[in-house]
Design a protein around this motif. Structure first.
Motif, PDB file in Angstrom:
ATOM      1  N   HIS A 118    -101.650 103.934 -28.307  1.00 41.97           N
ATOM      2  CA  HIS A 118    -100.784 102.745 -28.401  1.00 41.97           C
ATOM      3  C   HIS A 118    -101.375 101.641 -27.525  1.00 41.97           C
ATOM      4  O   HIS A 118    -101.102 101.558 -26.332  1.00 41.97           O
ATOM      5  CB  HIS A 118     -99.375 103.115 -27.932  1.00 41.97           C
TER       6      HIS A 118
ATOM      7  N   HIS B  19    -102.630  97.366 -27.709  1.00 36.51           N
ATOM      8  CA  HIS B  19    -102.678  96.099 -28.450  1.00 36.51           C
ATOM      9  C   HIS B  19    -103.885  95.305 -27.967  1.00 36.51           C
ATOM     10  O   HIS B  19    -103.964  94.936 -26.796  1.00 36.51           O
ATOM     11  CB  HIS B  19    -101.406  95.286 -28.206  1.00 36.51           C
TER      12      HIS B  19
ATOM     13  N   ASP C 238     -99.240 101.538 -24.126  1.00 39.00           N
ATOM     14  CA  ASP C 238     -98.689 100.302 -24.699  1.00 39.00           C
ATOM     15  C   ASP C 238     -99.342  99.086 -24.026  1.00 39.00           C
ATOM     16  O   ASP C 238     -98.668  98.107 -23.693  1.00 39.00           O
ATOM     17  CB  ASP C 238     -97.164 100.242 -24.593  1.00 39.00           C
TER      18      ASP C 238
ATOM     19  N   HIS D  59     -92.608 104.306 -27.039  1.00 35.97           N
ATOM     20  CA  HIS D  59     -92.172 103.777 -25.726  1.00 35.97           C
ATOM     21  C   HIS D  59     -90.697 104.042 -25.397  1.00 35.97           C
ATOM     22  O   HIS D  59     -89.914 103.121 -25.190  1.00 35.97           O
ATOM     23  CB  HIS D  59     -92.535 102.303 -25.550  1.00 35.97           C
TER      24      HIS D  59
ATOM     25  N   LYS E  87     -96.774 101.625 -37.940  1.00 36.87           N
ATOM     26  CA  LYS E  87     -95.719 101.277 -36.983  1.00 36.87           C
ATOM     27  C   LYS E  87     -94.748 100.306 -37.631  1.00 36.87           C
ATOM     28  O   LYS E  87     -95.169  99.366 -38.314  1.00 36.87           O
ATOM     29  CB  LYS E  87     -96.284 100.653 -35.700  1.00 36.87           C
TER      30      LYS E  87
HETATM   31 ZN    ZN Z   1     -96.620  98.223 -28.327  1.00 40.99          ZN
END
Ligand code: ZN
Ligand code: DUC
Ligand code: ZN
Length: 484
Positions: free
Chosen positions: A61, A63, A321, A242, A154
Motif C-alpha cells: 500500500h 502512493h 500507506d 488501514h 481498491k
Molecule cells: Zn492509501
C-alpha cells in the motif's frame, strides 16, 4: 566460471515459518541453494556474520506519483519513492494505477507505466483504483486487466472524486469474484464525514486537529460493517485497508467468527501516532497538518488494540500507506494555504522507509510480536495476498534474492530517527525523534545490493514490473444465481 554470483555466508535466516543459520547461494537474481555451509565458489561473498536476514519487505500500500484532484503533488515519484523503500529494507512496492472519472482504467494503467518507466529501483506491481463503474469497465476492461496481471482493485467509500456507492461496490465485488481478484476497501462513511465537516467549519473549528473529529471511529466502524456485509452478499473476499482501531477491529473479528473471508491491513501510524499528533505543537498552528491522514490516528487505547490484533492474527498485513506530501512549499500539505481548514489539507503521510525498522524496533524487539509474525505481516502475507508468492515474500530456493541483513543496535546505542536520514523526497517524517533499535545494514533486490552501510547503490530503472497472479481461483456465476 563460478558456481554462484553471490553467496551470503553465516546468515541467521528468519522466514514466516522458520529460523535457522545457513549460507545462501544466488545466481541470476534468484536463490538457488541454501545449506549449512556452501563450499562452492562465488563471484562475490557477503559475510552476514550471524546477523539476522529476513525476506525483503513487500509494501502492499504505497502512493507514488499519483494524480490528485486538488492540484497537490505527491512528493515521491517512482525513483525517490522506491529509493526510500530500498533504504528501509523494502524490495517490492505496490502503488495504485488510479482511474480518473470519465477515463478508462486502461488509460490509468498506461499512464502509470510511463510514470514508473526508467525510474523504479526495486520491483513493483500495480493495484487498480476504480472510481467509475461503467458497464464497459465492469464487463470488459476490468476482467481483461485482471487477466493481464493487475489482480487487486481498491475501492473508496469516501473522497468525493473516488467514492463508489453500494450498488457500484456490488458491481466491482461481483467482477472480482468472477475473475479471482482481491478487492481492497477504504472504509469510511462519506456522508457522515461531510456532515461533521460542515458542522465543525460552521463553528469555526478548522485547525488540523479537527480532522480527527470529522472522522470519528463510528464513521469507520459503520463502513467496515457495510463492506463486510457486501462481501458476504457477494460471497467474495475483501481486504479492509488501514484499519485504525478497536471498533473496526470488532467488526472484523465478528465477521471472521461467521467464517467470512475478511482480511485486514493496518499501518505504523495506527500503532505509533495518536490524535494528539494533529494538535497544535508550535506557533504556526499548522504543524498538525503533517499527521493528517485518513482514517486519522486514534488514541493510546486504540493503539493497544491494534497491537493486540497484530499479535493474535487478526491482521493479515502491515503496510505503510506511504502518501507523502511536503510540509514546506505550496504543492503539498499547504496547497490551500498555510492556515487552510483541515478538510483542504491533502491526506497522507510518508512511511515506506520507516515501516520495517519501526515495526522491528517497536514490535519485535519489545516482545509485542515475534519475528515470524513480523516477516508474515510485512513480506510473506502481502506477497500471498497479491499473487506474488513465492517469487516474493520468502527465503527459499527459487525465490528472488530479495533480502535484508539487519544491524541491531546494542542497548544504549539506539539512534534517533530524523527526516534527514531518510531517502524520500518528502521533507519530514511524522516519527521525528523516535528511538530506533535497528536498521537494515544491507538490502538486496534480485541479488543486487541496493543499500549498504548507509549508502544507496542502485540505479534508476533497475526495478522490474511484476504482473500478479490471481490470489484465488475465479468463481463461475453469481452467488445470487438461484434468485435470478
Ligand atoms: Zn492509501
Ligand atoms: N488516506 C488514503 O486513503 N490514502 C492516502 C493517504 C490517506 O491518508
Ligand atoms: Zn485509503
Amino acid at each position: 566460471m563460478t558456481d554462484f554470483d553471490l553467496i551470503i555466508r553465516n546468515a541467521d535466516i528468519a522466514t514466516a515459518a522458520d529460523r535457522y543459520s545457513a549460507d545462501i547461494g544466488i545466481r541470476d537474481g534468484r536463490i538457488v541453494a541454501i545449506a549449512q555451509t556452501l563450499s562452492a565458489s562465488a563471484a562475490e561473498v557477503i559475510d552476514a556474520c550471524g546477523r539476522l536476514v529476513t525476506p525483503g519487505g513487500v509494501d502492499g500500500h504505497v502512493h507514488l506519483d499519483q494524480p490528485t484532484s486538488d492540484g497537490s503533488v505527491f512528493s515521491d515519484d517512482f525513483f525517490t519513492g522506491t529509493r526510500s523503500a530500498a533504504c528501509g529494507g523494502t524490495t517490492t512496492v505496490i502503488p495504485f494505477a488510479t482511474q480518473q472519472r470519465g477515463h478508462s482504467l486502461q488509460d490509468a494503467v498506461d499512464d502509470y507505466h510511463q510514470r514508473a518507466k526508467g525510474k523504479a529501483v526495486i520491483d513493483y506491481a500495480f493495484h487498480l483504483i476504480v472510481s467509475d463503474t461503467s458497464p464497459k469497465l465492469i464487463q470488459d476492461e476490468l476482467p481483461r486487466l485482471i487477466a493481464e496481471g493487475y489482480t487487486s482493485v481498491k475501492i473508496y467509500m469516501t473522497y468525493d472524486d473516488m467514492k463508489l456507492g453500494d450498488r457500484q461496490i456490488i458491481e466491482v465485488l461481483a467482477t472480482a469474484r468472477k475473475h479471482g481478484a482481491m478487492t481492497m476497501v477504504h472504509a469510511e462513511n462519506s456522508d457522515c464525514i461531510g456532515w461533521l465537516t460542515e458542522q465543525l467549519l460552521a463553528a469555526g473549528l478548522s485547525a488540523p486537529g479537527y480532522h480527527s473529529q470529522s472522522r470519528p471511529m463510528v464513521v469507520e466502524r459503520e463502513a467496515t460493517h457495510r463492506a463486510i456485509a457486501l462481501s458476504e452478499l457477494l460471497d467474495t473476499p475483501i481486504l479492509i485497508v488501514h484499519v485504525s482501531g478497536k471498533e473496526a477491529i470488532e467488526q472484523i473479528h465478528w465477521a471472521r467468527g461467521r467464517g467470512l473471508p475478511i482480511f485486514a491491513e493496518t499501518c505504523p501510524q495506527y500503532l505509533l501516532l495518536s490524535a494528539e499528533d494533529l494538535g497544535p505543537q508550535n506557533d504556526d498552528g499548522a504543524y498538525g497538518m503533517r499527521c493528517i491522514c485518513s482514517p486519522p490516528p486514534r488514541d493510546k487505547g486504540n493503539q493497544e488494540v491494534v497491537w493486540t490484533g497484530l499479535a493474535n492474527g487478526l491482521f493479515t498485513i502491515v503496510s505503510s500507506d506511504h502518501a507523502p506530501f511536503n510540509y514546506g512549499g505550496e504543492q503539498g500539505k499547504k496547497i490551500a494555504g498555510p492556515t487552510a481548514p483541515f478538510n483542504l489539507v491533502p491526506n497522507g503521510i510518508p512511511g515506506v522507509e520507516t515501516r520495517l525498522p519501526l515495526l522491528m524496533s517497536e514490535g519485535v524487539l519489545t516482545g509485542r510480536i515475534d519475528l515470524q509474525r513480523f516477516v508474515a505481516l510485512t513480506s510473506t502475507n502481502p506477497a500471498k495476498l497479491y499473487g506474488l508468492y513465492p517469487q516474493k515474500g520468502t527465503i527459499a530456493v527459487g525465490s528472488d534474492a530479495d533480502l535484508v541483513i539487519w544491524e541491531m543496535y546494542t542497548p544504549g546505542q539506539e539512534r534517533q530517527l530524523k527526516a534527514e536520514m531518510l531517502h524520500s523526497a518528502c521533507d519530514y517524517t511524522p516519527y521525528e525523534g523516535r528511538s530506533l533499535r535497528c536498521w537494515p545494514a544491507h538490502t538486496l533486490s534480485r541479488g543486487r545490493t541496493v543499500w549498504h552501510d548507509g549508502v544507496f547503490t542502485a540505479q534508476a530503472g533497475e526495478g522490474q514490473f511484476l504482473p500478479c497472479l490471481r490470489p484465488r481461483e475465479p468463481v463461475a456465476g453469481s452467488p445470487l444465481a438461484k434468485w435470478l
